[in-house]
Write a protein that holds these residues in place. Sequence first.
Motif, PDB file in Angstrom:
ATOM      1  N   VAL A  11       0.672  -0.994  -0.154  1.00  0.00           N
ATOM      2  CA  VAL A  11      -0.008   0.064   0.319  1.00  0.00           C
ATOM      3  C   VAL A  11       0.532   1.455  -0.092  1.00  0.00           C
ATOM      4  N   ILE A  12       0.675   2.106  -1.113  1.00  0.00           N
ATOM      5  CA  ILE A  12       1.006   3.347  -0.997  1.00  0.00           C
ATOM      6  C   ILE A  12       0.404   4.793  -0.324  1.00  0.00           C
ATOM      7  N   ARG A  13       0.675   5.206   0.787  1.00  0.00           N
ATOM      8  CA  ARG A  13       0.179   5.995   1.326  1.00  0.00           C
ATOM      9  C   ARG A  13       0.536   7.388   1.831  1.00  0.00           C
ATOM     10  N   ARG A  14      -0.265   8.713   2.100  1.00  0.00           N
ATOM     11  CA  ARG A  14       1.070  10.039   2.706  1.00  0.00           C
ATOM     12  C   ARG A  14       1.620   9.140   4.250  1.00  0.00           C
ATOM     13  N   SER A  15       2.275   9.750   4.516  1.00  0.00           N
ATOM     14  CA  SER A  15       2.392   9.657   5.861  1.00  0.00           C
ATOM     15  C   SER A  15       2.260  10.393   7.342  1.00  0.00           C
ATOM     16  N   CYS A  16       2.233  10.092   8.242  1.00  0.00           N
ATOM     17  CA  CYS A  16       1.505  10.306   9.109  1.00  0.00           C
ATOM     18  C   CYS A  16       2.302  10.362  10.457  1.00  0.00           C
ATOM     19  N   SER A  17       2.229  11.685  11.308  1.00  0.00           N
ATOM     20  CA  SER A  17       2.867  11.618  12.810  1.00  0.00           C
ATOM     21  C   SER A  17       2.856  10.134  13.080  1.00  0.00           C
ATOM     22  N   GLY A  18       2.376   9.066  13.207  1.00  0.00           N
ATOM     23  CA  GLY A  18       2.288   8.174  13.836  1.00  0.00           C
ATOM     24  C   GLY A  18       3.246   6.919  13.257  1.00  0.00           C
ATOM     25  N   ASP A  19       3.826   7.316  11.888  1.00  0.00           N
ATOM     26  CA  ASP A  19       4.558   6.573  10.985  1.00  0.00           C
ATOM     27  C   ASP A  19       6.333   6.882  11.693  1.00  0.00           C
ATOM     28  N   VAL A  20       6.638   7.617  12.632  1.00  0.00           N
ATOM     29  CA  VAL A  20       7.960   7.919  13.201  1.00  0.00           C
ATOM     30  C   VAL A  20       8.825   7.032  13.561  1.00  0.00           C
ATOM     31  N   GLU A  21       8.584   5.691  14.185  1.00  0.00           N
ATOM     32  CA  GLU A  21       9.027   4.520  14.340  1.00  0.00           C
ATOM     33  C   GLU A  21       9.107   3.440  13.325  1.00  0.00           C
ATOM     34  N   GLN A  22       8.330   3.130  12.600  1.00  0.00           N
ATOM     35  CA  GLN A  22       9.079   2.468  11.237  1.00  0.00           C
ATOM     36  C   GLN A  22      10.098   3.534  10.736  1.00  0.00           C
ATOM     37  N   MET A  23       9.626   4.796  10.140  1.00  0.00           N
ATOM     38  CA  MET A  23      10.127   5.280   9.512  1.00  0.00           C
ATOM     39  C   MET A  23      11.515   5.596   9.591  1.00  0.00           C
ATOM     40  N   LEU A  24      12.328   5.705  10.893  1.00  0.00           N
ATOM     41  CA  LEU A  24      13.482   5.801  11.734  1.00  0.00           C
ATOM     42  C   LEU A  24      13.925   5.209  10.873  1.00  0.00           C
ATOM     43  N   PRO A  25      14.186   3.641  10.711  1.00  0.00           N
ATOM     44  CA  PRO A  25      15.294   2.607  10.254  1.00  0.00           C
ATOM     45  C   PRO A  25      15.338   3.174   8.778  1.00  0.00           C
ATOM     46  N   LEU A  26      14.490   3.094   8.340  1.00  0.00           N
ATOM     47  CA  LEU A  26      14.790   4.557   6.809  1.00  0.00           C
ATOM     48  C   LEU A  26      15.768   5.100   6.647  1.00  0.00           C
ATOM     49  N   MET A  27      14.697   5.720   7.366  1.00  0.00           N
ATOM     50  CA  MET A  27      16.216   7.988   7.447  1.00  0.00           C
ATOM     51  C   MET A  27      17.789   6.937   7.752  1.00  0.00           C
ATOM     52  N   ARG A  28      17.553   6.519   8.316  1.00  0.00           N
ATOM     53  CA  ARG A  28      18.741   5.721   9.216  1.00  0.00           C
ATOM     54  C   ARG A  28      19.891   4.946   8.019  1.00  0.00           C
ATOM     55  N   GLN A  29      19.123   4.121   7.068  1.00  0.00           N
ATOM     56  CA  GLN A  29      19.682   4.404   5.420  1.00  0.00           C
ATOM     57  C   GLN A  29      19.695   5.021   4.218  1.00  0.00           C
ATOM     58  N   LEU A  30      19.213   5.799   5.137  1.00  0.00           N
ATOM     59  CA  LEU A  30      19.693   7.153   3.337  1.00  0.00           C
ATOM     60  C   LEU A  30      21.071   7.787   4.459  1.00  0.00           C
ATOM     61  N   LYS A  31      20.750   7.215   5.556  1.00  0.00           N
ATOM     62  CA  LYS A  31      22.192   8.787   5.995  1.00  0.00           C
ATOM     63  C   LYS A  31      21.832  10.090   6.375  1.00  0.00           C
ATOM     64  N   TYR A  32      20.372   9.869   6.722  1.00  0.00           N
ATOM     65  CA  TYR A  32      20.069  11.137   7.465  1.00  0.00           C
ATOM     66  C   TYR A  32      19.494  10.833   8.733  1.00  0.00           C
TER      67      TYR A  32
END
Length: 152
Positions: A11-32
């Motif tokens: 599923v592709i959807r708009r992100s929401c503030s509740g996505d923080v915990e799952q999004m953090l590992p992705l940001m780290r893979q991006l070196k962000y």
Amino acid sequence: MSSMVLAPALVIRRSCSGDVEQMLPLMRQLKYPTTPSVLYERLCILEKHAYLCSLVAELDGKLVGTTFLKQHQTHDMIRPVTQITAMVVDEKHRGTGVGRELVEAAEAWAREQGSNQLVLSAGGERNMLAKSFYEHMGFICQGYRLSKLINS
């Protein structure tokens, strides 16, 4: 009676503030470099902003990719341009079509906003795989990106 095996649903959807915990590992893979509180604040801003958007790819309830979009228009543009400011697919899910789905969703959002062009910076020589992916998706490499830090 045969048992039916269902493929995982992407599923592709708009992100929401509740996505923080799952999004953090992705940001780290991006070196962000970010923290949960900073990412939370940014996602809250994105939820309300007309010209900014973050999309996530969710596979059976788990975030496996994200892209951030920014739309802008200058005095000399007939139509606005949409920029992919960041995009990452979890390293375990690369090559499975998640990136393609995110780009197609970005195109759909851009069209809805009146844009007919997606632009991005693929990160220079250190990220040739990303450049190759975007070229495969129809992006054309043109020119150079210049930047300058401004002292405050």
